[in-house]
Design a protein around this motif. Sequence first.
Motif, PDB file in Angstrom:
ATOM      1  N   GLY A  35      13.226 105.838  50.606  1.00 51.84           N
ATOM      2  CA  GLY A  35      13.692 105.618  51.935  1.00 51.84           C
ATOM      3  C   GLY A  35      14.711 106.485  53.133  1.00 51.84           C
ATOM      4  N   LEU A  36      15.908 106.350  52.408  1.00 49.83           N
ATOM      5  CA  LEU A  36      17.040 106.847  52.760  1.00 49.83           C
ATOM      6  C   LEU A  36      16.409 108.341  53.171  1.00 49.83           C
ATOM      7  N   ALA A  37      16.260 108.937  51.672  1.00 48.52           N
ATOM      8  CA  ALA A  37      16.112 109.998  51.792  1.00 48.52           C
ATOM      9  C   ALA A  37      15.003 111.266  52.966  1.00 48.52           C
ATOM     10  N   LEU A  38      14.373 109.709  53.339  1.00 44.13           N
ATOM     11  CA  LEU A  38      13.557 110.675  54.518  1.00 44.13           C
ATOM     12  C   LEU A  38      14.296 110.645  55.268  1.00 44.13           C
ATOM     13  N   VAL A  39      15.243 109.345  55.314  1.00 45.58           N
ATOM     14  CA  VAL A  39      16.043 108.925  57.465  1.00 45.58           C
ATOM     15  C   VAL A  39      16.308 110.512  57.212  1.00 45.58           C
ATOM     16  N   ASN A  40      17.170 110.691  55.851  1.00 45.41           N
ATOM     17  CA  ASN A  40      18.098 111.340  56.215  1.00 45.41           C
ATOM     18  C   ASN A  40      17.583 113.219  56.006  1.00 45.41           C
ATOM     19  N   ALA A  41      16.510 113.437  55.863  1.00 39.74           N
ATOM     20  CA  ALA A  41      15.581 114.933  55.794  1.00 39.74           C
ATOM     21  C   ALA A  41      15.478 114.621  57.706  1.00 39.74           C
ATOM     22  N   ILE A  42      14.962 113.218  58.817  1.00 39.72           N
ATOM     23  CA  ILE A  42      14.443 113.271  60.179  1.00 39.72           C
ATOM     24  C   ILE A  42      15.983 113.041  60.678  1.00 39.72           C
ATOM     25  N   LYS A  43      16.956 112.778  59.815  1.00 38.40           N
ATOM     26  CA  LYS A  43      18.387 113.521  60.618  1.00 38.40           C
ATOM     27  C   LYS A  43      18.380 114.701  60.746  1.00 38.40           C
ATOM     28  N   ARG A  44      18.705 115.329  59.603  1.00 31.08           N
ATOM     29  CA  ARG A  44      19.258 117.068  59.352  1.00 31.08           C
ATOM     30  C   ARG A  44      17.949 117.842  60.187  1.00 31.08           C
ATOM     31  N   TRP A  45      16.615 117.681  60.491  1.00 32.15           N
ATOM     32  CA  TRP A  45      15.563 118.172  61.273  1.00 32.15           C
ATOM     33  C   TRP A  45      15.846 117.647  62.708  1.00 32.15           C
ATOM     34  N   ARG A  46      16.022 116.581  62.647  1.00 31.04           N
ATOM     35  CA  ARG A  46      16.858 116.529  63.989  1.00 31.04           C
ATOM     36  C   ARG A  46      17.726 117.570  64.738  1.00 31.04           C
ATOM     37  N   ARG A  47      18.969 117.099  64.067  1.00 30.88           N
ATOM     38  CA  ARG A  47      20.009 118.262  64.138  1.00 30.88           C
ATOM     39  C   ARG A  47      19.832 119.357  64.701  1.00 30.88           C
ATOM     40  N   LYS A  48      18.486 119.876  63.694  1.00 30.32           N
ATOM     41  CA  LYS A  48      18.185 121.674  63.524  1.00 30.32           C
ATOM     42  C   LYS A  48      17.814 121.362  65.124  1.00 30.32           C
ATOM     43  N   GLN A  49      16.787 120.244  65.498  1.00 30.22           N
ATOM     44  CA  GLN A  49      16.490 121.514  66.578  1.00 30.22           C
ATOM     45  C   GLN A  49      17.102 121.075  67.519  1.00 30.22           C
ATOM     46  N   GLN A  50      17.698 119.522  67.709  1.00 28.74           N
ATOM     47  CA  GLN A  50      18.861 120.138  68.865  1.00 28.74           C
ATOM     48  C   GLN A  50      19.978 121.126  68.872  1.00 28.74           C
ATOM     49  N   ARG A  51      19.916 121.540  68.157  1.00 25.69           N
ATOM     50  CA  ARG A  51      20.873 122.857  68.386  1.00 25.69           C
ATOM     51  C   ARG A  51      19.560 124.103  68.235  1.00 25.69           C
ATOM     52  N   LEU A  52      18.867 124.158  67.860  1.00 30.26           N
ATOM     53  CA  LEU A  52      17.826 125.495  68.440  1.00 30.26           C
ATOM     54  C   LEU A  52      17.722 125.352  70.154  1.00 30.26           C
ATOM     55  N   ASP A  53      17.076 123.950  70.493  1.00 27.95           N
ATOM     56  CA  ASP A  53      17.039 123.784  72.104  1.00 27.95           C
ATOM     57  C   ASP A  53      18.150 124.484  72.751  1.00 27.95           C
ATOM     58  N   LYS A  54      19.803 123.843  71.978  1.00 25.70           N
ATOM     59  CA  LYS A  54      20.055 124.440  72.616  1.00 25.70           C
ATOM     60  C   LYS A  54      21.184 125.747  72.465  1.00 25.70           C
ATOM     61  N   ILE A  55      20.466 126.596  72.362  1.00 25.36           N
ATOM     62  CA  ILE A  55      20.938 127.865  71.837  1.00 25.36           C
ATOM     63  C   ILE A  55      20.028 127.896  72.535  1.00 25.36           C
ATOM     64  N   ASN A  56      18.225 127.842  72.530  1.00 23.43           N
ATOM     65  CA  ASN A  56      17.445 128.243  73.803  1.00 23.43           C
ATOM     66  C   ASN A  56      17.343 128.389  75.214  1.00 23.43           C
ATOM     67  N   LYS A  57      18.560 126.915  75.590  1.00 22.58           N
ATOM     68  CA  LYS A  57      18.590 126.989  76.854  1.00 22.58           C
ATOM     69  C   LYS A  57      19.791 127.417  77.503  1.00 22.58           C
ATOM     70  N   ASP A  58      20.941 128.033  76.360  1.00 22.96           N
ATOM     71  CA  ASP A  58      21.738 129.310  76.969  1.00 22.96           C
ATOM     72  C   ASP A  58      21.371 130.079  76.867  1.00 22.96           C
ATOM     73  N   TYR A  59      20.816 131.262  76.087  1.00 26.37           N
ATOM     74  CA  TYR A  59      19.588 131.968  76.093  1.00 26.37           C
ATOM     75  C   TYR A  59      18.739 132.201  77.174  1.00 26.37           C
ATOM     76  N   GLU A  60      18.456 131.654  77.753  1.00 22.48           N
ATOM     77  CA  GLU A  60      17.498 131.709  78.655  1.00 22.48           C
ATOM     78  C   GLU A  60      18.237 131.309  80.234  1.00 22.48           C
ATOM     79  N   THR A  61      19.512 130.644  80.147  1.00 25.29           N
ATOM     80  CA  THR A  61      20.680 130.616  81.734  1.00 25.29           C
ATOM     81  C   THR A  61      21.597 132.366  81.432  1.00 25.29           C
ATOM     82  N   LEU A  62      21.312 133.013  80.096  1.00 27.91           N
ATOM     83  CA  LEU A  62      22.086 134.229  80.161  1.00 27.91           C
ATOM     84  C   LEU A  62      20.382 135.218  80.648  1.00 27.91           C
ATOM     85  N   ARG A  63      19.680 135.116  79.677  1.00 28.46           N
ATOM     86  CA  ARG A  63      18.241 135.942  80.652  1.00 28.46           C
ATOM     87  C   ARG A  63      19.192 135.849  82.008  1.00 28.46           C
TER      88      ARG A  63
END
Length: 128
Positions: A35-63
């Motif tokens: 259960g702890l491993a699952l929670v950590n995996a979900i947190k890692r996935w969410r952080r990754k998605q947040q980073r990708l969302d920020k990069i995408n937002k910055d990319y669209e702004t620059l475009r």
Amino acid sequence: AFSLVAQGPLVMEPHWEAALMVMAVLASVPVSIKGLALVNAIKRWRRKQQRLDKINKDYETLRSVRKDAVYHYGWANSRGDYREADGHEEHAMEIDEKLKALKSQYEAISAGKFEEAEAIVIEQSKDK
């Protein structure tokens, strides 16, 4: 003779109660670890998605900023203001480099290469 009448509460001897409690605790340890491993995996996935969302937002702004620079480049050229047009062209080329860096960073993070993504430096300036 067999009777359907309740005989009273089921009572265990004390040593069996203790044994059952120990087995319950031992059985819950692997479940807790998974259960702890699952929670950590979900947190890692969410952080990754947040980073990708920020990069995408910055990319669209620059475009959007690049689109404006290209528009102003054409407008300056049409007026015969070539020095201003050169400035807009240079600005668009700088933005192209930043877009390329953001794309590389996005692809690295998507592939799970976080160290590689951290190594890609994107200069922050007035474009945002």
